[in-house]
Design an enzyme around this catalytic site. Structure first.
Site, mmCIF file in Angstrom:
data_model
loop_
_atom_site.group_PDB
_atom_site.id
_atom_site.type_symbol
_atom_site.label_atom_id
_atom_site.label_comp_id
_atom_site.label_asym_id
_atom_site.label_seq_id
_atom_site.Cartn_x
_atom_site.Cartn_y
_atom_site.Cartn_z
ATOM 1 N N GLY A 146 0.825 -1.209 0.000
ATOM 2 C CA GLY A 146 0.000 0.000 0.000
ATOM 3 C C GLY A 146 0.854 1.250 0.000
ATOM 4 O O GLY A 146 1.999 1.248 -0.459
ATOM 5 N N SER A 147 0.309 2.322 0.618
ATOM 6 C CA SER A 147 0.870 3.667 0.452
ATOM 7 C C SER A 147 2.279 3.858 0.978
ATOM 8 O O SER A 147 2.865 4.916 0.763
ATOM 9 C CB SER A 147 -0.020 4.677 1.162
ATOM 10 O OG SER A 147 -1.336 4.493 0.741
ATOM 11 N N THR A 148 2.820 2.907 1.702
ATOM 12 C CA THR A 148 4.179 3.092 2.217
ATOM 13 C C THR A 148 5.179 3.361 1.101
ATOM 14 O O THR A 148 6.218 3.951 1.331
ATOM 15 C CB THR A 148 4.633 1.862 3.025
ATOM 16 O OG1 THR A 148 4.167 0.706 2.364
ATOM 17 C CG2 THR A 148 4.082 1.899 4.414
#
Lengths: 694, 396
Positions: free
Chosen positions: A397-399
């Site tokens: 995800g957004s990491t």
């Protein structure tokens, strides 16, 4: 052969033959050297070589030495050796006669009692053993039991059997079957089982130090018998970090058969124990040590008349890990406890089973802890599966958005301060692609990281691909190469490539294979390719470390074996930080991403979870949608991978971490990743403080 | 000045020598077959025979074309060789470039089998350097220090890249062979003696310095070779210098080889009696000499060396006879290649030199190597075939 005397008008003409003749004389010299040396080896020393073969080929001549130990960074022993004493018997070529074996057993019995329990010893010796003993002691009487006919008609084996059958109870009672004698018989039974030229263990468990010493002293009278010490690995921290330490083969298994050529060429024998996995395999050459080589001098009958140590044995060298086992244990506990808590919340909608953590020093690459716990739904148990940190890959995800922004800078798609609206992306009639909520009409890249804007990343990715985007219409000029470009830049952070950790194997994650625009947008927000937890830790370390990607490593130092028990030897080699690459960008760009990461914790998506936390941390949160499908492709459940990466302190960071908890149920989740993050960072500083106080 | 002899001749002596070596090779592999069968499914002596037949056909084709054409394609050959080495350097193409015994030195093609570019590069380099030197000497017939240094620079520029790439595989043996070839060609290129002497002097000083460094600062040298990836070279040298102590790593092969060769004594143990040699890794390829030495003793080994000596003698004879410098240079390069390989291969198993992976020409089992050497012989036969002899030579 070649006449050279003639004077030539042209010097040039002459010089080629002259030089060729010089070459020829040189060749002649070399070949003569070969013949002379062959004469020395084959004629002068030939006989000696043959004697050496006769002497050494058939006598046991190598003794195992203990493998190197493994210590953690505080010099606590992680992996030790335990001596196991045993007495072995190696029969000569073509075996030995039964009478000789009995003699040997009688001699050996003076020093060793191989079964200490009297009852057990009595059970071990059956009637047939006793009859065989009687046969050997009364061979003449025994052979009289055969008639002339028997001798003619029966084979040797049948004759032997017949004699045994005809020995009466009466005759057996003539011998007093005391414990000493039973011991002799038990030893002989073991001797009978040995094969020619291969050592057979007669006794190992329960042998006393005195017995062992007695046998060692009398080895010269006991031909074929050897008192050896074998080494067992002893894991001082139980199962903690077990899968990374790895294992070694046992002596029955020996060297790996599929690679036997390599091992044999390096002086191993078939029965040698070698590292099979983890650090034991990776550092085999260092841990193995040098075997002691003893040359036995034998007379023509094969009796040992002397021995000489040819090569001194040396214990394997020791490894010092980068790991603090106390921290590792604490992190293991934290991960298990938090996973348990999550299991009892909405996070568990039938799929949650793993939690993974990697911690390292971003500046040196020292690995601080690798921990993964799995819940087994069938057994209802939690177990240490720490290898998953380098084996299992998930969509984070957004990491990954830090990498996306930096890729944007690097490709020229965005620059410092470039602003985009967070308005959802609408390509033709596809469902709109948006952020988790509308975040405003003008976001800078730092805002986008702080609030975790998807749309900002989509727009960056679209610019990288060179596509023209008009709301509601199909994309024009979308270039598939954008996948390659983005992955190339991501790999500068370690995403999708090997991190280079010092282990025999690590996974690199899975690349999605369908190059359509929608997937590029997903790639930009970490929803397409998968990465291992260690890759994420390397990625955040690279950002924390101003763009230098360092190789994570588990071994800090290699040390010579110490002379005394539990004393460390001098440092042989120190693993210095190894920079794999430098992200090809100016510091000012990396500073922007660091600023974004800092704001994530002070004002952005991690603020509420981390408010009031004692230490300053920068990083990035991530949530990846991971819908579950049944066999026919219908969605049956929604799950989410929760991830968190970060480093601390913000200035001059000393610890970086990556956390993934895959497949949580949706709704009002327990923030398991944040809880793990807070607890491991607190633990790190707590242990650090304790150590300084000590 | 003379009348041309128009009857080209085939050098049957050379052919006879090669046939003798082929028989030694196939016969030895045949006697080793029972042992080889325990670990391999192939029948090596049959396969070696196939390589010899294939190579002979290649020779026939080589004989058809005037070797002078090689000058025109020498750039191309060199280029092809370099491309293959560069591909291997990057481990490309994936799946085809493969690692054998720790070195990235092979292409593995489906159906055709494996191919070792370093072997072919030996011939390509010989042809190319021969062309380079001839072209230089044609352009500048005089030898001044300046022109000689210019020639030397050209030779270095073209021989160092293949040496680098082969060294990187890593294949120490290949590096040494290419160096030997280059050295031979420098010797006969006409470069002034004083330059050659200074080169030799520099090489000797270099060796002395390395030995001195190793003796005075063993630890630093250790770390350095490890850092530069030359540890396998170091372990070979350690095995050579202190065989017993390093018996487990570099010295193991050497101890076994010395025992096998030594125990053959004067007469050998008899056909197929290789109790020690069969325990040495690669005893049908690089270490085949140990098997011959164990079964046939000193008589056998000196016979083999004599055959090799005859081969070199014949080659130098052909180089002398040829009145075309290009031909002479090629043959000399081939002499350098064979001499060095024979000396190194036999020398390493009797402790004259450290152990490196090099086949014994014509005798060791191996497709790429056998083909390469037969191609070399084909070129030599071609050179001899087209040598013009003069009936009334004023030169003699």
């Amino acid at each position: 052969m070649l006449d050279q005397k003639k004077k030539k008008k042209k010097k040039k003409r002459l010089q080629l033959p002259l030089r060729l003749n010089i070459l020829f004389i040189f060749v002649f010299g070399l070949f003569s050297l070969l013949v002379i040396q062959l004469g020395v080896v084959q004629i002068i020393n030939g006989e000696e070589a043959q004697q050496k073969i006769n002497q050494t080929e058939n006598t046991p001549s190598e003794k195992p030495v203990p493998r190197g130990k493994i210590y953690d960074r505080n010099l606590d022993v992680v992996l030790d050796n335990e001596a196991v004493k045993s007495i072995t018997y190696t029969p000569p070529k073509n075996g030995d006669s039964a009478a000789n074996r009995l003699k040997l057993a009688e001699k050996l019995a003076e020093f060793v009692m191989i079964i200490k329990d009297e009852e057990e010893l009595k059970d071990e010796i059956n009637e047939r053993d006793k009859k065989e003993y009687w046969y050997l002691k009364n061979t003449k009487d025994a052979l009289d039991k055969l008639t002339e006919e028997d001798r003619k008609e029966l084979t040797t084996g049948e004759q032997y059997q017949t004699v045994l059958d005809r020995i009466t109870e009466q005759e057996l009672t003539t011998i007093s079957w005391n414990v000493e004698l039973l011991n002799v018989l038990a030893i002989k039974k073991e001797l009978d089982q040995a094969f020619e030229l291969s050592p057979h263990v007669i006794v190992n468990e329960g042998i006393t130090d005195e017995e062992y010493a007695q046998v060692s002293e009398h080895l010269l009278e006991l031909s074929g018998i050897d008192a050896v010490i074998d080494w067992e690995r002893k894991k001082m921290f139980g199962t903690t970090f077990n899968s990374y330490i790895g294992g070694i083969s046992d002596s029955e298994e020996g060297i790996p058969r599929e690679n036997s050529d390599y091992y044999l060429a390096n002086g191993y024998t078939w029965n040698d124990r070698v590292g099979k996995s983890g650090l034991e395999k990776q550092y085999e050459n260092i841990l193995r040590g040098r075997k002691e080589k003893i040359q036995f001098t034998t007379d023509t009958k094969g009796n040992v008349i002397g021995s000489e140590v040819v090569v001194e044995g040396q214990r394997g060298k020791d490894l010092i890990l980068t790991l603090d086992m106390q921290l590792q244990q604490a992190v293991d506990e934290i991960v298990e406890e938090e996973l348990k808590k999550a299991m009892n919340s909405v996070n568990n909608n039938g799929y949650l089973q793993d939690a993974l953590v990697a911690m390292m020093d971003p500046q040196t690459g020292d690995v601080l802890a690798l921990s993964a716990v799995r819940y087994d739904r069938e057994d209802k148990t939690y177990s240490d599966n720490s290898y998953r940190v380098i084996y299992d890959a998930h969509e984070p995800g957004s990491t990954v958005k830090g990498a996306t922004v930096l890729t944007g800078y690097e490709t020229g798609a965005i620059d410092i301060g470039t602003r985009f609206s967070d308005k959802a992306i609408q390509i033709a009639n596809d469902p709109p692609k948006k952020s988790y909520r509308f975040l405003g009409y003008s976001l800078s890249e730092v805002d986008a990281l702080e609030m975790s804007s998807n749309v900002y990343m989509f727009r960056t990715a679209l610019k990288i691909s060179g596509a023209t985007y008009i709301e509601g219409e199909n994309l024009r000029n979308f270039n598939n190469d954008a996948f390659g470009i983005m992955r190339k830049h991501f790999s500068e952070f370690g995403l999708g490539v090997e991190t280079g950790i010092d282990l025999p194997f690590e996974a690199t994650g899975v690349r999605g294979g369908d190059p359509v625009a929608g997937n590029l947008l997903d790639l930009a927000i970490g929803q397409y390719d998968t990465y291992t937890t260690l890759q994420l830790a390397q990625y955040v370390s690279t950002i924390a470390n101003d763009g230098y990607r360092v190789k994570p490593h588990l071994v800090k130092e290699i040390r010579e074996p110490g002379n005394e028990e539990n004393k460390l030897g001098p440092v042989l080699k120190q693993n210095t930080p190894e920079v794999l690459n430098r992200v090809s960008m100016d510091d000012r760009y990396i500073d922007r991403v660091q600023l974004g990461f800092e704001r994530v914790f002070t004002g952005g998506t991690a603020r509420s979870n981390w408010s009031g936390f004692e230490y300053d941390v920068a990083g990035k949160t991530g949530t990846a949608e991971k819908p579950k499908f049944d066999e026919s492709g219908n969605q049956i459940a929604k799950t989410e991978n929760l991830s968190l990466i970060g480093y601390s302190p913000v200035e001059n960071p000393e610890v970086a971490f990556a956390i993934i908890v895959p497949e949580n149920g949706t709704g009002d989740q327990y923030a398991v990743h944040h809880e793990i993050g807070k607890r491991i960072i607190s633990k790190y500083y707590e242990l650090k403080k304790n150590r300084i106080e000590d | 000045m003379s009348q041309k002899n128009t009857n080209p001749t085939i050098d049957y002596t050379l052919i006879l020598i090669i046939i003798t070596l082929a028989i030694i090779s196939i016969f030895t592999l045949f006697t080793l077959d029972p042992y080889l069968k325990q670990s391999y499914s192939q029948t090596f002596y049959i396969q070696q025979l196939v390589w010899y037949i294939g190579g002979s056909i290649l020779i026939v084709f080589i004989m058809l074309v005037d070797y002078d054409r090689l000058r025109q394609i020498s750039w191309l050959l060199y280029g092809v060789g370099m491309v293959m080495l560069i591909l291997l350097f990057f481990h490309l193409p994936p799946g085809i470039a493969i690692k054998v015994n720790g070195a990235w030195g092979w292409f593995s093609f489906p159906v055709i089998g494996t191919l070792q570019p370093a072997e072919f590069m030996k011939i390509f380099l010989i042809v190319f350097l021969a062309h380079l030197i001839v072209a230089h000497n044609e352009k500048y017939p005089d030898h001044t220090i300046k022109l000689d240094l210019w020639l030397l620079t050209k030779i270095a520029v073209f021989s160092l890249p293949p040496i680098f790439f082969i060294g990187n595989q890593p294949d120490l043996g290949g590096v040494l062979v290419l160096t030997a070839i280059t050295a031979c060609l420098i010797l006969i290129s006409g470069i002034k003696w004083r330059i050659i002497f200074s080169l030799v002097l520099m090489a000797i000083l270099g060796v002395i310095m390395v030995v001195f460094l190793y003796i005075s600062f063993p630890e630093q040298v250790d770390t350095f070779v490890e850092a530069t990836g030359f540890d396998h070279v170091e372990s070979r040298f350690q095995g050579w210098l202190s065989t017993e102590e390093f018996g487990q790593s570099g010295g193991y092969q050497l101890i076994r080889a010395m025992l096998a060769i030594g125990s053959g004594q004067l007469n050998g143990k008899g056909i197929g009696q290789v109790e020690i040699a069969q325990t040495i890794p690669h005893y049908h390829t690089d270490m085949i000499f140990t098997a011959i030495a164990e079964s046939f003793g000193f008589f056998g080994t000196s016979f083999v060396i004599t055959i090799y000596f005859l081969l070199i003698y014949r080659l130098i004879h052909i180089a002398l006879q040829s009145n075309d410098p290009f031909g002479s240079y090629i043959v000399t390069g081939i002499v350098g290649m064979f001499t060095f390989q024979v000396f190194q291969n036999i020398g390493m198993s009797i402790k004259l030199l450290p152990i490196t992976g090099l086949p014994l020409p014509f005798i060791s089992y191996g497709g790429s190597s056998t083909l390469t050497y037969l191609i070399a012989i084909g070129i030599v036969l071609n050179i001899h075939y087209r040598t013009k002899t003069y009936m009334f030579e004023s030169d003699k």
